[in-house]
Write a protein that holds these residues in place. Structure first.
Motif, short mmCIF file in Angstrom:
data_model
loop_
_atom_site.label_atom_id
_atom_site.label_comp_id
_atom_site.label_asym_id
_atom_site.label_seq_id
_atom_site.Cartn_x
_atom_site.Cartn_y
_atom_site.Cartn_z
N PHE A 28 -10.21 2.14 -7.16
CA PHE A 28 -9.97 1.85 -8.58
C PHE A 28 -9.20 2.97 -9.26
N LYS A 29 -9.51 4.20 -8.88
CA LYS A 29 -8.80 5.33 -9.49
C LYS A 29 -7.33 5.31 -9.09
N GLU A 30 -7.05 5.04 -7.81
CA GLU A 30 -5.67 4.98 -7.36
C GLU A 30 -4.91 3.85 -8.05
N ARG A 31 -5.55 2.70 -8.19
CA ARG A 31 -4.89 1.58 -8.86
C ARG A 31 -4.50 1.96 -10.28
N LYS A 32 -5.41 2.59 -11.01
CA LYS A 32 -5.14 2.96 -12.40
C LYS A 32 -4.08 4.05 -12.48
N LEU A 33 -4.12 5.04 -11.58
CA LEU A 33 -3.08 6.08 -11.57
C LEU A 33 -1.70 5.48 -11.30
N ALA A 34 -1.64 4.56 -10.31
CA ALA A 34 -0.36 3.92 -9.98
C ALA A 34 0.17 3.12 -11.17
N GLU A 35 -0.73 2.45 -11.86
CA GLU A 35 -0.34 1.67 -13.04
C GLU A 35 0.24 2.58 -14.12
N ILE A 89 0.83 -1.20 0.00
CA ILE A 89 0.00 0.00 0.00
C ILE A 89 0.87 1.26 0.00
N LEU A 90 1.97 1.25 0.76
CA LEU A 90 2.88 2.39 0.73
C LEU A 90 3.41 2.64 -0.68
N THR A 91 3.76 1.55 -1.37
CA THR A 91 4.23 1.65 -2.75
C THR A 91 3.17 2.25 -3.64
N LEU A 92 1.95 1.75 -3.51
CA LEU A 92 0.84 2.23 -4.31
C LEU A 92 0.61 3.73 -4.07
N LYS A 93 0.61 4.14 -2.81
CA LYS A 93 0.34 5.55 -2.49
C LYS A 93 1.43 6.47 -3.04
N ALA A 94 2.68 6.00 -2.98
CA ALA A 94 3.77 6.82 -3.51
C ALA A 94 3.62 7.02 -5.01
N LEU A 95 3.25 5.97 -5.73
CA LEU A 95 3.06 6.08 -7.17
C LEU A 95 1.87 7.00 -7.49
N VAL A 96 0.80 6.89 -6.72
CA VAL A 96 -0.36 7.76 -6.93
C VAL A 96 0.02 9.22 -6.69
N LEU A 97 0.75 9.47 -5.62
CA LEU A 97 1.17 10.83 -5.28
C LEU A 97 1.96 11.45 -6.43
N GLN A 98 2.91 10.69 -6.97
CA GLN A 98 3.73 11.21 -8.06
C GLN A 98 2.92 11.36 -9.34
N ALA A 99 1.97 10.45 -9.56
CA ALA A 99 1.12 10.54 -10.76
C ALA A 99 0.33 11.84 -10.74
N GLU A 100 -0.16 12.21 -9.58
CA GLU A 100 -0.91 13.46 -9.46
C GLU A 100 0.00 14.67 -9.67
N ASP A 103 2.58 14.70 -11.53
CA ASP A 103 2.94 14.72 -12.96
C ASP A 103 1.72 14.95 -13.85
N SER A 104 0.58 15.22 -13.22
CA SER A 104 -0.67 15.51 -13.95
C SER A 104 -1.12 14.36 -14.85
N ILE A 105 -0.88 13.14 -14.41
CA ILE A 105 -1.38 11.97 -15.14
C ILE A 105 -2.88 11.86 -14.91
N GLN A 106 -3.62 11.65 -15.98
CA GLN A 106 -5.08 11.65 -15.90
C GLN A 106 -5.66 10.25 -16.07
N VAL A 107 -6.75 10.00 -15.37
CA VAL A 107 -7.56 8.80 -15.57
C VAL A 107 -9.00 9.26 -15.75
N GLY A 108 -9.61 8.93 -16.87
CA GLY A 108 -10.95 9.42 -17.17
C GLY A 108 -12.02 8.75 -16.32
N ASP A 109 -13.09 9.51 -16.05
CA ASP A 109 -14.21 8.96 -15.29
C ASP A 109 -14.85 7.78 -16.01
N ASP A 110 -14.89 7.86 -17.35
CA ASP A 110 -15.48 6.77 -18.13
C ASP A 110 -14.71 5.46 -17.92
#
Length: 457
Positions: free
Chosen positions: A132-139, A70-81, A83-90
């Motif tokens: 789900f949004k965090e998982r996709k951002l981390a990916e 989970i720490l790994t996941l959160k760090a990737l999500v934090l950096q994704a945000e 870096d302005s990485i987007q995940v669409g609502d659709d």
């Protein structure tokens, strides 16, 4: 911290965590923070409790491993945000709909799901939305970090030579194999016979003479739903369903039976069981018109000419697949068959029995094309195909010559892993890290603890 950077493991955690209808069973408190991302005690322990409820083994120090992921996941999500990485609502909505369909299939109906969860389908989706949004951002962040990582032949060789040469894996005979498939078209008379048969089934259901599910169990030619009375849980936004099939399903009211219609699989009638917006439970009966020898011979003649072009070199195998093959699945892989892991290296046990028999009888060698041969697929549909045997290995101990592609893939993953490790080593010290005292005994969190201690001073 070695396993932290295997991102697949971090994604697996999220998949496991959402495999059950969510239930808060642990008194919550914040047990970790990465930047502005918090980790709750329930995030860690609910997964363990769900495993115990299902009677699955729980490894020692599971709380440490899950916290690390989970720490790994959160760090990737934090950096994704950042870096302005987007995940669409659709995109998230599609993932949520797929998860709900899985739950409905598991519990039998939408109503049963809502009763067990104690919440509406809408509320369940909202429970999962952030996860789900965090998982996709981390990916997406993980992909960005490793997108330019390549591997050279020299690096593959070095990777192989570093392995314990006395304990190399042993592989059974494997093949890389492709196919070009033509599905013969039935005569009009046999198509009419099939349509009349389905119209009769429709009348029997509408008159109350027979139940739809009874007729489906007796007559449908769809093995995937035969034992279940022809039933499927579907969503109208899903791409894997045949468009004609999906459109006909969602024109129906509850209890209504469709007219006979045609899809790429054959002819159908559908009954709407229940519907909630874009989600529905339906039953269907599939009937495939019989194919005669005349249609089979026509397909053989067509593929004979394709084979002649392949042998003459006037067309490549990939081009022939795109132009002539009726097999939708292999079209997306250049005609090559793959296993569940996406590998084109297949053992003979992973091929259908007709193909194994065909390889044995024809004796084709690597680089050769078989003659067009009739076969029957897993749905009972008749077709004709050409087999292209790209490579075939004999049973052997792993080596560079026979297993280069496999070794290159493994070496690339190791290189990506190192790149991720380097990325984390550079980024983690810059984040605010807090880890609860409850996890101070976790040796796998030593690096995270080090930065947490530094950040909390």
């Amino acid at each position: 911290m070695k396993s932290v950077f295997t991102f697949i493991t971090a994604l697996l955690l999220v998949t496991i965590a959402v495999a059950q209808v969510p239930r808060k069973v642990v008194a919550d408190k914040i047990v970790g923070i990465v930047g502005d991302k918090i980790i709750l005690k329930s995030d860690v322990y609910n997964d363990i409790l769900d495993r115990q409820r299902r009677g699955e083994p729980v490894p020692e120090n599971a709380n440490c491993a899950i916290m690390e992921q989970i720490l790994t996941l959160k760090a990737l999500v934090l950096q994704a945000e950042k870096d302005s990485i987007q995940v669409g609502d659709d995109e998230i909505d599609a993932l949520l709909d797929n998860q709900i369909r899985g739950f409905v299939q598991m519990y039998g109906s939408k109503e049963a799901l809502e009763e067990i969860a104690g919440r509406t389908v809408y509320q369940i989706k909202e429970d999962f939305r952030q996860t789900f949004k965090e998982r996709k951002l981390a990916e997406r962040m993980r992909d960005k970090i490793v997108e330019n990582i390549k591997i050279t032949p020299q690096e593959v060789k070095e990777y192989f030579l570093k392995k314990d040469q006395k304990n190399l894996p042993y592989y059974e005979s494997q093949v890389v194999i492709g196919q070009i498939v033509v599905n013969p078209k039935p005569s009009r008379d046999l198509e009419k016979l099939t349509i009349d048969e389905l119209n009769d089934f429709k009348k029997q259901v509408e008159s109350g003479q027979q139940k739809f599910e009874t007729l489906a169990k007796l007559y449908t030619q769809d093995p995937g739903s035969k034992e279940n009375g022809g039933q499927y849980s579907v969503n109208r936004t899903e791409k894997q369903w045949d468009p004609a099939w999906l459109n006909n399903a969602f024109r129906l009211k509850e209890g209504q039976v469709s007219p006979v219609f045609k899809s790429k699989f054959g002819y159908h009638i559908i009954q709407m069981v229940s519907r909630a917006g874009d989600d529905a439970i339906v039953r269907h009966i599939l009937r495939v018109p019989s194919i005669t020898d005349d249609e089979i011979n026509e397909a053989i003649n067509k593929l004979d000419s394709v084979r002649a072009k392949l042998i003459a070199g006037t067309i490549t195998f990939g081009e022939a697949v795109n132009r002539y093959s009726d097999d939708d699945n292999s079209k997306y892989t250049g005609g090559y068959l793959q296993n569940q892991n996406g590998s084109t290296f297949l053992e003979l046990s992973q091929l259908d029995k007709d193909m194994v028999e065909m390889l044995g009888k024809t004796g084709i060698k690597p680089g050769e094309y078989s003659k067009p041969t009739p076969y029957t697929d897993e749905r009972g549909k008749k077709g004709v195909r050409i087999i292209y045997l790209k490579t075939r290995t004999e049973p052997h101990v792993e080596n560079l010559k026979d297993d280069y592609d496999r070794l290159a893939k493994d070496a690339l993953e190791v290189k990506k892993q190192k790149a991720l490790e380097g990325w984390f080593a550079a980024k983690i010290p810059a984040y605010y890290i807090m880890i609860d005292e409850e996890f101070k005994g976790c040796s796998t969190l030593s690096n995270w603890m080090q930065y947490a201690a530094a950040g909390n001073k």
